[in-house]
Design a protein around this motif. Structure first.
Motif, PDB file in Angstrom:
ATOM      1  N   LEU A  29     -11.523   6.992   2.979  1.00 19.33           N
ATOM      2  CA  LEU A  29     -11.298   6.818   1.542  1.00 19.33           C
ATOM      3  C   LEU A  29     -12.556   6.313   0.849  1.00 19.33           C
ATOM      4  CD1 LEU A  29      -7.767   5.153   1.597  1.00 19.33           C
ATOM      5  CD2 LEU A  29      -8.297   7.425   0.699  1.00 19.33           C
ATOM      6  N   ALA A  30     -13.192   5.301   1.425  1.00 18.79           N
ATOM      7  CA  ALA A  30     -14.381   4.721   0.807  1.00 18.79           C
ATOM      8  C   ALA A  30     -15.539   5.712   0.792  1.00 18.79           C
ATOM      9  CB  ALA A  30     -14.778   3.443   1.545  1.00 18.79           C
ATOM     10  N   ALA A  31     -15.728   6.426   1.886  1.00 21.05           N
ATOM     11  CA  ALA A  31     -16.830   7.378   1.967  1.00 21.05           C
ATOM     12  C   ALA A  31     -16.636   8.532   0.987  1.00 21.05           C
ATOM     13  CB  ALA A  31     -16.945   7.907   3.393  1.00 21.05           C
ATOM     14  N   THR A  32     -15.414   9.020   0.874  1.00 22.74           N
ATOM     15  CA  THR A  32     -15.125  10.079  -0.095  1.00 22.74           C
ATOM     16  C   THR A  32     -15.424   9.608  -1.506  1.00 22.74           C
ATOM     17  OG1 THR A  32     -13.395  10.984   1.341  1.00 22.74           O
ATOM     18  CG2 THR A  32     -13.332  11.606  -0.984  1.00 22.74           C
ATOM     19  N   ALA A  33     -15.024   8.388  -1.824  1.00 15.30           N
ATOM     20  CA  ALA A  33     -15.258   7.844  -3.163  1.00 15.30           C
ATOM     21  C   ALA A  33     -16.742   7.731  -3.469  1.00 15.30           C
ATOM     22  CB  ALA A  33     -14.581   6.492  -3.295  1.00 15.30           C
ATOM     23  N   ALA A  34     -17.545   7.365  -2.476  1.00 17.78           N
ATOM     24  CA  ALA A  34     -18.990   7.257  -2.696  1.00 17.78           C
ATOM     25  C   ALA A  34     -19.587   8.596  -3.083  1.00 17.78           C
ATOM     26  CB  ALA A  34     -19.660   6.701  -1.442  1.00 17.78           C
ATOM     27  N   SER A  93      -1.902   0.907  -1.049  1.00 20.95           N
ATOM     28  CA  SER A  93      -2.795   0.851   0.106  1.00 20.95           C
ATOM     29  C   SER A  93      -3.950   1.831  -0.058  1.00 20.95           C
ATOM     30  CB  SER A  93      -2.022   1.186   1.382  1.00 20.95           C
ATOM     31  OG  SER A  93      -1.050   0.205   1.660  1.00 20.95           O
ATOM     32  N   GLY A  94      -5.159   1.330   0.165  1.00 22.24           N
ATOM     33  CA  GLY A  94      -6.348   2.174   0.091  1.00 22.24           C
ATOM     34  C   GLY A  94      -7.036   2.163  -1.252  1.00 22.24           C
ATOM     35  N   SER A  95      -6.371   1.645  -2.286  1.00 21.08           N
ATOM     36  CA  SER A  95      -6.967   1.651  -3.616  1.00 21.08           C
ATOM     37  C   SER A  95      -8.260   0.835  -3.657  1.00 21.08           C
ATOM     38  CB  SER A  95      -5.965   1.094  -4.628  1.00 21.08           C
ATOM     39  OG  SER A  95      -6.485   1.111  -5.935  1.00 21.08           O
ATOM     40  N   GLY A  96      -8.266  -0.323  -2.976  1.00 22.45           N
ATOM     41  CA  GLY A  96      -9.467  -1.149  -2.947  1.00 22.45           C
ATOM     42  C   GLY A  96     -10.612  -0.493  -2.200  1.00 22.45           C
ATOM     43  N   ASP A  97     -10.298   0.272  -1.155  1.00 23.93           N
ATOM     44  CA  ASP A  97     -11.335   0.996  -0.420  1.00 23.93           C
ATOM     45  C   ASP A  97     -12.015   2.014  -1.329  1.00 23.93           C
ATOM     46  OD1 ASP A  97     -10.564  -0.320   2.013  1.00 23.93           O
ATOM     47  OD2 ASP A  97      -8.910   1.106   2.184  1.00 23.93           O
ATOM     48  N   VAL A  98     -11.214   2.666  -2.172  1.00 22.70           N
ATOM     49  CA  VAL A  98     -11.761   3.641  -3.109  1.00 22.70           C
ATOM     50  C   VAL A  98     -12.692   2.957  -4.105  1.00 22.70           C
ATOM     51  CG1 VAL A  98     -11.202   5.299  -4.936  1.00 22.70           C
ATOM     52  CG2 VAL A  98      -9.823   5.221  -2.838  1.00 22.70           C
ATOM     53  N   LEU A  99     -12.261   1.835  -4.666  1.00 22.11           N
ATOM     54  CA  LEU A  99     -13.102   1.116  -5.621  1.00 22.11           C
ATOM     55  C   LEU A  99     -14.424   0.713  -4.978  1.00 22.11           C
ATOM     56  CD1 LEU A  99     -13.730  -0.339  -8.263  1.00 22.11           C
ATOM     57  CD2 LEU A  99     -12.412  -2.294  -7.418  1.00 22.11           C
ATOM     58  N   ALA A 100     -14.376   0.166  -3.788  1.00 19.42           N
ATOM     59  CA  ALA A 100     -15.612  -0.240  -3.110  1.00 19.42           C
ATOM     60  C   ALA A 100     -16.524   0.956  -2.875  1.00 19.42           C
ATOM     61  CB  ALA A 100     -15.277  -0.918  -1.780  1.00 19.42           C
ATOM     62  N   GLY A 103       3.677   6.460  -7.171  1.00 18.65           N
ATOM     63  CA  GLY A 103       3.763   7.543  -6.208  1.00 18.65           C
ATOM     64  C   GLY A 103       2.494   8.334  -5.994  1.00 18.65           C
ATOM     65  N   TYR A 104       1.493   8.201  -6.855  1.00 22.08           N
ATOM     66  CA  TYR A 104       0.240   8.884  -6.538  1.00 22.08           C
ATOM     67  C   TYR A 104      -0.468   8.102  -5.432  1.00 22.08           C
ATOM     68  CZ  TYR A 104      -1.862   5.597  -9.968  1.00 22.08           C
ATOM     69  OH  TYR A 104      -2.250   4.494 -10.673  1.00 22.08           O
ATOM     70  N   LEU A 105      -1.403   8.755  -4.755  1.00 22.34           N
ATOM     71  CA  LEU A 105      -2.006   8.208  -3.548  1.00 22.34           C
ATOM     72  C   LEU A 105      -3.440   7.765  -3.800  1.00 22.34           C
ATOM     73  CD1 LEU A 105      -0.765  10.938  -1.037  1.00 22.34           C
ATOM     74  CD2 LEU A 105       0.359   8.781  -1.657  1.00 22.34           C
ATOM     75  N   ALA A 106      -3.891   6.807  -2.994  1.00 22.97           N
ATOM     76  CA  ALA A 106      -5.263   6.324  -3.150  1.00 22.97           C
ATOM     77  C   ALA A 106      -6.269   7.454  -2.976  1.00 22.97           C
ATOM     78  CB  ALA A 106      -5.534   5.210  -2.140  1.00 22.97           C
ATOM     79  N   ARG A 107      -5.968   8.410  -2.083  1.00 13.82           N
ATOM     80  CA  ARG A 107      -6.912   9.506  -1.856  1.00 13.82           C
ATOM     81  C   ARG A 107      -7.089  10.373  -3.093  1.00 13.82           C
ATOM     82  NH1 ARG A 107      -2.817  12.849   2.065  1.00 13.82           N
ATOM     83  NH2 ARG A 107      -2.369  10.716   2.688  1.00 13.82           N
ATOM     84  N   GLU A 108      -6.118  10.321  -4.006  1.00 13.91           N
ATOM     85  CA  GLU A 108      -6.191  11.148  -5.216  1.00 13.91           C
ATOM     86  C   GLU A 108      -7.021  10.505  -6.320  1.00 13.91           C
ATOM     87  OE1 GLU A 108      -1.851  13.337  -4.723  1.00 13.91           O
ATOM     88  OE2 GLU A 108      -1.946  11.297  -5.533  1.00 13.91           O
ATOM     89  N   ILE A 109      -7.279   9.201  -6.212  1.00 18.03           N
ATOM     90  CA  ILE A 109      -8.059   8.518  -7.243  1.00 18.03           C
ATOM     91  C   ILE A 109      -9.462   9.105  -7.334  1.00 18.03           C
ATOM     92  CG2 ILE A 109      -9.008   6.289  -7.974  1.00 18.03           C
ATOM     93  CD1 ILE A 109      -6.649   4.963  -6.460  1.00 18.03           C
ATOM     94  N   SER A 110     -10.092   9.321  -6.197  1.00 13.29           N
ATOM     95  CA  SER A 110     -11.476   9.815  -6.180  1.00 13.29           C
ATOM     96  C   SER A 110     -11.624  11.171  -6.848  1.00 13.29           C
ATOM     97  CB  SER A 110     -11.985   9.897  -4.738  1.00 13.29           C
ATOM     98  OG  SER A 110     -12.101   8.625  -4.164  1.00 13.29           O
ATOM     99  N   GLN A 111     -10.581  11.983  -6.786  1.00  9.08           N
ATOM    100  CA  GLN A 111     -10.671  13.333  -7.341  1.00  9.08           C
ATOM    101  C   GLN A 111     -10.903  13.323  -8.849  1.00  9.08           C
ATOM    102  OE1 GLN A 111      -7.121  15.418  -6.111  1.00  9.08           O
ATOM    103  NE2 GLN A 111      -7.374  14.824  -3.976  1.00  9.08           N
TER     104      GLN A 111
END
Length: 333
Positions: free
Chosen positions: A53-58, A244-251, A290-298
């Motif tokens: 998640l974090a790597a994708t967000a970067a 879960s995972g939202s903070g990893d995306v922000l980082a 209901g949306y997922l942390a993996r979708e934030i980066s998109q």
């Protein structure tokens, strides 16, 4: 820590601030090297998804090159999930902490990376703290921007040998820290409810004492810098981001922006804004829950374009400083 410390000025992280604080933007003729190289160090056998998640967000934040260093037990899985990345397999302890052999493996990268994010998905806080303290001198010497998240922030609770007992640990060069209220309580011993109710004094004091750009996350996120600069982001009550995972995306977003050349405080404020706006967009389209942390980066690439977060390569960005003035990056107020 002094709970009475106050910011000289409070800056709202809103559209007006972002418009006058554009991010560095590469030349149209530039290559991936100019967009920055980010190293994400994290993951474990039970939480390999955090580093993904974090790597994708970067990358979604615009970084040009990505390396992931993770445990040997999950390295192949991460490599398959992240075909854009080089993946380095690190030796693990039974506790899921990484061996200090990782320092030798990662040392050659220090001259080739622009930012490092340490922490997503890591376990064994004392072991992780030893690794952080072993890596920081090399990263500092190479002027690499450092973002510490999750377990890696435990370096504050486990200072290196020789640090004076009872004295708060202080980083040699500023780093970014991204705790939520529970993590801040763990790091400081303060009551979580008090932190939620009154985050500003503690954030300011810790940023000063730790020499860190501190993003204290919550419905109202505050960002404090060591010099007393202070920003706030008032959320719209988007509970969907509490997942879960939202903070990893922000980082990961913050690390990607640091790799692109944004100063730590700018990358942090922009990361907080982009993360929140991405959640708002997902809530509008999919519903609040209901949306997922993996979708934030998109959502991040389009938001970067539409928010106007760019300036021609070589131009000076501006940043708010205490007192409501503005200064070019690097100017000490």
């Amino acid at each position: 820590m002094d709970p009475t410390v106050r910011a000289l000025a409070v800056h709202d992280i809103d559209a007006a601030l972002l418009a006058r604080w554009p991010l560095p933007w590469p030349d149209a003729e530039g290559d991936k090297e100019l967009r920055g190289h980010v190293l994400v160090l994290g993951g474990s056998s039970e939480m390999p998804g955090a580093v993904i998640l974090a790597a994708t967000a970067a990358l979604r934040a615009g970084a040009g090159k990505l390396t992931v260093a993770t445990g040997a037990s999950v390295a192949q899985l991460v490599a398959l999930a992240m075909p854009e990345s080089r993946v380095i397999a690190l030796e693990e302890h039974a506790s899921d902490g990484f061996s200090l052999d990782a320092v030798a493996r990662l040392d050659p990268l220090a001259e080739r990376i622009d930012a490092i994010l340490i922490g997503p998905g890591m376990r064994d806080e004392p072991c992780t703290a030893r690794l952080v303290h072993a890596l920081l001198p090399r990263m500092d010497a190479a002027r690499v921007g450092v973002v510490l998240d999750a377990c890696a922030m435990g370096a504050l609770r486990h200072p290196p040998p020789g640090w004076p007992p009872g004295r708060p640990y202080r980083f040699e060069r500023p780093v970014v820290l991204t705790p939520h209220a529970g993590e801040m309580a763990h790091l400081t011993g303060a009551d979580k409810a008090d932190i939620v109710a009154h985050p500003d004094p503690l954030a300011l004091a810790c940023a000063r004492d730790w020499n860190a750009v501190l993003a204290l996350k919550g419905a109202r996120t505050v960002v404090a810098a060591p010099d007393g600069s202070f920003w706030q982001h008032e959320g719209a009550g988007n509970i969907g981001l509490a997942i879960s995972g939202s903070g990893d995306v922000l980082a990961g977003i913050i690390a990607g922006l640091v790799a692109r050349g944004a100063p730590l405080e700018q990358a942090t404020c922009w990361g907080v804004a982009l993360h929140a706006r991405a959640g708002d967009r997902l809530a509008e389209r999919m519903g609040t829950l209901g949306y997922l942390a993996r979708e934030i980066s998109q959502e991040i690439p389009a938001l970067l374009e539409q928010t106007g977060g760019q300036t021609a390569a070589g131009d000076k960005t501006i940043r708010p400083v205490p007192g409501g003035q503005e200064a070019a990056p690097g100017v000490v107020s």
